[in-house]
Structures are given as structure tokens and as C-alpha cells.
Design a protein around this motif. Structure first.
Motif, PDB file in Angstrom:
ATOM      1  N   ARG A  96       0.832  -1.210   0.000  1.00 42.53           N
ATOM      2  CA  ARG A  96       0.000   0.000   0.000  1.00 42.53           C
ATOM      3  C   ARG A  96       0.871   1.266   0.000  1.00 42.53           C
ATOM      4  O   ARG A  96       0.649   2.168  -0.798  1.00 42.53           O
ATOM      5  CB  ARG A  96      -0.890  -0.018   1.227  1.00 42.53           C
ATOM      6  N   LEU A 100       0.757   3.716  -3.190  1.00 42.32           N
ATOM      7  CA  LEU A 100      -0.061   4.908  -2.977  1.00 42.32           C
ATOM      8  C   LEU A 100       0.777   6.167  -2.802  1.00 42.32           C
ATOM      9  O   LEU A 100       0.246   7.268  -2.849  1.00 42.32           O
ATOM     10  CB  LEU A 100      -1.010   4.698  -1.805  1.00 42.32           C
ATOM     11  N   GLU A 136     -12.169   1.055  -4.333  1.00 44.06           N
ATOM     12  CA  GLU A 136     -12.745   1.264  -3.005  1.00 44.06           C
ATOM     13  C   GLU A 136     -13.044  -0.073  -2.328  1.00 44.06           C
ATOM     14  O   GLU A 136     -12.818  -0.232  -1.125  1.00 44.06           O
ATOM     15  CB  GLU A 136     -14.005   2.120  -3.094  1.00 44.06           C
ATOM     16  N   ASP A 139      -9.769  -1.384  -1.211  1.00 48.49           N
ATOM     17  CA  ASP A 139      -9.309  -0.622  -0.054  1.00 48.49           C
ATOM     18  C   ASP A 139     -10.060  -1.039   1.210  1.00 48.49           C
ATOM     19  O   ASP A 139      -9.457  -1.189   2.283  1.00 48.49           O
ATOM     20  CB  ASP A 139      -9.470   0.874  -0.313  1.00 48.49           C
ATOM     21  N   GLU A 143      -8.368  -2.648   4.516  1.00 51.55           N
ATOM     22  CA  GLU A 143      -8.608  -2.094   5.859  1.00 51.55           C
ATOM     23  C   GLU A 143      -9.127  -3.163   6.814  1.00 51.55           C
ATOM     24  O   GLU A 143      -8.684  -3.256   7.958  1.00 51.55           O
ATOM     25  CB  GLU A 143      -9.600  -0.929   5.795  1.00 51.55           C
TER      26      GLU A 143
END
Length: 188
Positions: A96, A100, A136, A139, A143
Motif C-alpha cells: 500500500r 499509494l 474502493e 481498499d 482495511e
């Protein structure tokens, strides 16, 4: 003959007007924003790497310790399995951070993308909004994975029933989410 000339002149002017409108439309199409190739590659690389580690995380989440003649619940992880989960969490966070912090585009940029993607002999139109939805979902999965692993570690591998249900639900979500994200991004 004099009566025909005004019509010819009007037809000539109408032709010029059509030509100008056509040129304006062509210019508008040419001004369409191009997709940043580095940003497209950044998304591809991120999704490819992140989804590649998910099956291993799923396997290690499923490898809780079973006591003889006991039900599966609540879940209990031994030190070795917690070490593996800790390593997965670190790997996920490194992937990540690596992607990112680079040329990863903002959501507002991706939503406006309108480009034809070619992979081998396949070709399709990239849907920026669908890509954002897929990212999303990925993601949210990332998470949940990192949060669940942290929860397992914080509880020294001994979970209560509610926590165990959370882990089992996550295990069931990993494969479908990964497949959905890869289907949208890579058309697999």
C-alpha cells in the motif's frame, strides 16, 4: 438566373457554416483529456500485487488452532500463526505504501478516464467510475484485513465469539472481492 444566385450563395454560406461547426467539434474531441499512462500502470501494479497476497492471508486466517473434541468457535491462533499474520499485515502495508505514494492518481482523475484498454487480443473501454468502485472495494478489504489481523494479535490469538464471527465473515469475503476487483481492472 438572378433568382438562382441568392440560393447558390446561401448554399455556399451554409456549407461554410457546416464546415466550421464540424471543425469545432473535431477540435473539441482533440482537446479531450488523455489518460496518464503512469497512473494507469500504477493502478494495475497496485491491484496485481495486492490481490496476489490475499489468498495467502486467507489461508493463514483459516489456520486457527482446534483443540481436540472442541468446536471451531471461538477461534484461537497460536504464536506461529500470529507471526505469519503479522508478516502478512506488514506485506499489505508495504504494498500500500509503495504504490499509494507514487504516481497513484486521485479518484477525481480516474472517474473522468475514457480510454480503450488493450490486453493481448482483448479490447474494452475503461469505465473510470467502475474502476473507482473496484479500488474502493479493494481498499475496504485491505482495511478489514489489517484491522482483523491487528485484533487477533492484540487478543494474543484468543478471540471471543463476536471476533471469531468477524474473522469467518472476512474469510468468506476475500475471494469474491478479489475476483470482482480483478474482473473490473483486468477483465479476467
Amino acid at each position: 438566373m438572378l433568382l438562382k444566385r441568392p440560393h447558390i450563395l446561401l448554399l455556399f454560406l451554409f456549407g461554410i457554416a457546416l464546415g466550421l461547426v464540424g471543425a469545432a467539434c473535431l477540435q473539441e474531441e482533440d482537446e479531450q483529456e488523455e489518460v496518464d499512462e503512469e497512473a494507469l500502470i500504477a493502478i494495475n501494479d497496485y491491484v496485481r500485487e495486492m490481490t496476489a497476497v490475499m489468498p495467502d492471508v486467507k489461508i493463514d486466517l483459516q489456520s486457527w488452532v482446534r483443540k481436540p473434541h472442541a468446536d471451531d468457535m471461538p477461534l484461537n491462533y497460536d504464536r506461529e500463526r500470529m507471526m505469519w499474520l503479522r508478516e502478512h499485515k506488514q506485506t499489505i502495508e508495504e504494498i500500500r505504501d509503495k504504490h499509494l505514494d507514487t504516481d497513484f492518481p486521485e479518484a477525481e482523475e480516474v472517474v473522468d478516464w475514457d480510454v480503450v484498454v488493450v490486453r493481448g487480443e482483448r479490447e474494452w473501454e475503461l469505465d473510470g467510475e467502475a474502476w473507482i468502485d473496484a479500488l474502493e472495494k479493494l481498499d475496504n478489504l485491505v482495511e478489514e484485513l489489517t484491522g482483523t489481523i491487528a485484533m487477533i494479535i492484540e487478543n494474543d490469538g484468543e478471540l471471543n465469539m463476536e471476533q471469531s464471527e468477524r474473522v469467518k465473515a472476512l474469510i468468506n469475503d476475500i475471494k469474491p472481492v478479489v475476483e470482482e476487483v480483478r474482473a473490473e481492472i483486468f477483465r479476467e
